[in-house]
Design an enzyme around this catalytic site. Sequence first.
Site, PDB file in Angstrom:
ATOM      1  CD1 TRP A   5      59.035  -1.114   7.946  1.00  0.00           C
ATOM      2  CD2 TRP A   5      59.738  -1.922   9.913  1.00  0.00           C
ATOM      3  NE1 TRP A   5      60.297  -1.608   7.780  1.00  0.00           N
ATOM      4  CE2 TRP A   5      60.761  -2.113   8.961  1.00  0.00           C
ATOM      5  CE3 TRP A   5      59.945  -2.358  11.213  1.00  0.00           C
ATOM      6  CZ2 TRP A   5      61.978  -2.699   9.278  1.00  0.00           C
ATOM      7  CZ3 TRP A   5      61.159  -2.950  11.536  1.00  0.00           C
ATOM      8  CH2 TRP A   5      62.158  -3.117  10.574  1.00  0.00           C
ATOM      9  CG  ASP A  59      62.163   2.234   2.009  1.00  0.00           C
ATOM     10  OD1 ASP A  59      61.305   2.765   2.713  1.00  0.00           O
ATOM     11  OD2 ASP A  59      63.278   1.919   2.428  1.00  0.00           O
ATOM     12  CD1 TRP A 111      55.334  -1.664   5.951  1.00  0.00           C
ATOM     13  CD2 TRP A 111      54.371   0.008   7.094  1.00  0.00           C
ATOM     14  NE1 TRP A 111      56.280  -0.674   6.126  1.00  0.00           N
ATOM     15  CE2 TRP A 111      55.719   0.357   6.834  1.00  0.00           C
ATOM     16  CE3 TRP A 111      53.564   0.913   7.799  1.00  0.00           C
ATOM     17  CZ2 TRP A 111      56.276   1.568   7.258  1.00  0.00           C
ATOM     18  CZ3 TRP A 111      54.134   2.114   8.215  1.00  0.00           C
ATOM     19  CH2 TRP A 111      55.469   2.433   7.946  1.00  0.00           C
ATOM     20  NE  ARG A 169      68.757   1.844   7.446  1.00  0.00           N
ATOM     21  CZ  ARG A 169      69.182   2.283   8.628  1.00  0.00           C
ATOM     22  NH1 ARG A 169      70.142   1.657   9.274  1.00  0.00           N
ATOM     23  NH2 ARG A 169      68.656   3.381   9.148  1.00  0.00           N
ATOM     24  CG  ASP A 170      68.736   1.568   2.663  1.00  0.00           C
ATOM     25  OD1 ASP A 170      68.315   0.427   2.919  1.00  0.00           O
ATOM     26  OD2 ASP A 170      68.479   2.559   3.362  1.00  0.00           O
ATOM     27  CD1 TRP A 221      64.696  -4.941   6.148  1.00  0.00           C
ATOM     28  CD2 TRP A 221      66.049  -3.411   7.068  1.00  0.00           C
ATOM     29  NE1 TRP A 221      64.423  -4.893   7.487  1.00  0.00           N
ATOM     30  CE2 TRP A 221      65.227  -3.959   8.084  1.00  0.00           C
ATOM     31  CE3 TRP A 221      66.974  -2.423   7.415  1.00  0.00           C
ATOM     32  CZ2 TRP A 221      65.320  -3.557   9.413  1.00  0.00           C
ATOM     33  CZ3 TRP A 221      67.062  -2.025   8.742  1.00  0.00           C
ATOM     34  CH2 TRP A 221      66.240  -2.576   9.726  1.00  0.00           C
ATOM     35  CD  GLU A 242      66.698   5.244   6.970  1.00  0.00           C
ATOM     36  OE1 GLU A 242      66.658   4.231   7.682  1.00  0.00           O
ATOM     37  OE2 GLU A 242      65.710   5.957   6.775  1.00  0.00           O
TER      38      GLU A 242
HETATM   39  N1  DQQ Z   1      63.482   1.328   5.125  1.00  0.00           N
HETATM   40  C1  DQQ Z   1      64.155   0.071   4.958  1.00  0.00           C
HETATM   41  C2  DQQ Z   1      65.600   0.360   5.161  1.00  0.00           C
HETATM   42  C3  DQQ Z   1      65.693   1.809   4.858  1.00  0.00           C
HETATM   43  C4  DQQ Z   1      64.425   2.357   5.429  1.00  0.00           C
HETATM   44  C5  DQQ Z   1      63.600  -0.949   5.924  1.00  0.00           C
HETATM   45  C6  DQQ Z   1      64.030   3.690   4.855  1.00  0.00           C
HETATM   46  O1  DQQ Z   1      66.401  -0.441   4.317  1.00  0.00           O
HETATM   47  O2  DQQ Z   1      66.842   2.387   5.412  1.00  0.00           O
HETATM   48  O3  DQQ Z   1      62.256  -1.222   5.629  1.00  0.00           O
HETATM   49  O4  DQQ Z   1      62.659   3.909   4.941  1.00  0.00           O
END
Ligand code: DQQ
Length: 570
Positions: free
Chosen positions: A82, A58, A55, A183-184, A117, A238
């Site tokens: 995932w 991002d 898998w 996040r992110d 992440w 996100e």
């Molecule tokens: N995928 C990540 C996160 C994000 C999300 C986790 C978006 O950090 O928000 O794998 O596809």
Amino acid sequence: MANSNLGLFFVLALLGIVELEASHHVYKHLQTFQSSSSANQPYRTGYHFQPPKNWINDPNGVMIYKGLYHFFYQYNPKGAVWGNIVWAHSTSEDLVNWTPHEPAIYPSQPSDINGCWSGSATILSSGKPAMLYTGIDSQNRQVQNLAIPKNLSDPYLTEWVKSAKNPLMQPTAQNHINASSFRDPTTAWLGPNKEWRVIIGSKVNRQGLAILYKSKNFVNWYQSKTPLHSADNTGMWECPDFFPALLHGQNGVDTSLNGPNVKHVLKVSLDDTKHDCYTIGSYDNVEDIYTPDEGSVEGDSGLRYDYGKYYASKTFFDNVQNRRILTSWINESSSVADDIKKGWSGVHAIPRKIWLDESGKQLVQWPVVEIEKLRANHVSLANKLLEGGSVIEVPGVTAAQADVEVSFEIKDFEKAEVLEPSWTNPQLLCSRKGASVKGSLGPFGLLVLASEGLKERTAVFFRIFKGHNKYVVLMCSDQSRSSLNQDNDMTTYGAFLDVDNRQHKLSLRSLIDHSIVESFGGGGKVCITSRVYPTLAINEAAHLYAFNNGNQSIKILELNAWSMKTAKIN
Ligand code: DQQ
């Protein structure tokens, strides 16, 4: 997959779908399930980025360092769904051929022990790269961490060291940040007071938020009193991306640049709809507020990078070629059972150069020029009339792995069908008026990944309508007949294309690669990416056609098609 495995899969899938967590379906029991994937792999791509198996999602921390492009991405080393997320890593000299390296960032400390992440790269003033990423800590909270390269003289940057001060940003009782919606981190930028700024995606109830943090040394961060921006009723944001774009020309600029000739773009990946939407506006770097331009629509009905499948994208500034490059995850449209069977899931889009349209009202995207070095067996057509109801084959290219550029000439605009005032949703309009629904000016375009006899085909096409006081161009990608396997998501995609009708010319480019079709209408003003899984139109049995199912003739001014060579990817 052997039948016994398939049976096991269904039992596990039934038991295993536990919840929708942080935007990805969680199939707990399948996260470490490795099927003996079959040797017959008609859906693996020839020039799109993917690892040999498992898998991916991002893109993370994309950047150029010492002349090498670095690409990190969310990866499950143990299975085709995932889970177990690490930052996998590949490098490239040309954005086309990729060399794999060991995962760069993986769970190893309390602040990321449950997952590493998404996050982004920032090139610090010393030229040193730094990665800010979200860790899932031992209490399953989302926190922000820092990692830097161990050895700066190694252009491959294979080893990364995490800060002893991690986490650098975290939810607390004082800041009221929701620990499962934080996040992110983006690429950070420098403000006029020489402080770094970074935004983190979040939400409060249904309000999407870009929480702003600042730091003088990249290690000690404090939260700004107000977010950089927020919008009601947009849900979780996100993978935000925030960058400047020049008002004129196609060059990109460094993320810290601001000034009179610059607009700012805020892209957010909407967790609710899985769409990457953006606004264009102004950034006041003293007050640290971003304001979308008047008329800019926020949320899902606003502008999108791509009106098909395209999520969690990220840009970076390529300071060697002065361009901003957009990368993105393209998820599967197949069933989880089929993903398990093939042993992998997810590809990445061909990197696109991205710039502001002369109108200042939207972005334009085009595949990076390097991809053209894979072109072979050029075939072309010129001044070919496509009469109403006609389908002509484009012979001589490997139609399952091809690059096609075509420009159409439209006459008799006054013959266009009338656009009903209620037809405001282009995707719905495309699905009501698919490629087989006859029209006046259109549908005309390409039939890609098509079987002989057209039992299977993906139709990428235009239709022209007479709107209230102007002509309206609709661009569609119709997957309704892309496969005989009905387990796939075959949603039809569509968007209105803002082109100058007086030119009487419309262009379309499609990058076709076995199970992915990336299409660019009007020189890159509308992009639509689809995933398709033909059962007949595979490899040599795939065909490419141009078609016109309207009753008015359309002229192909020029069509150029190439077979695409296979790139060396991982
Ligand atoms: N995928 C990540 C996160 C994000 C999300 C986790 C978006 O950090 O928000 O794998 O596809």
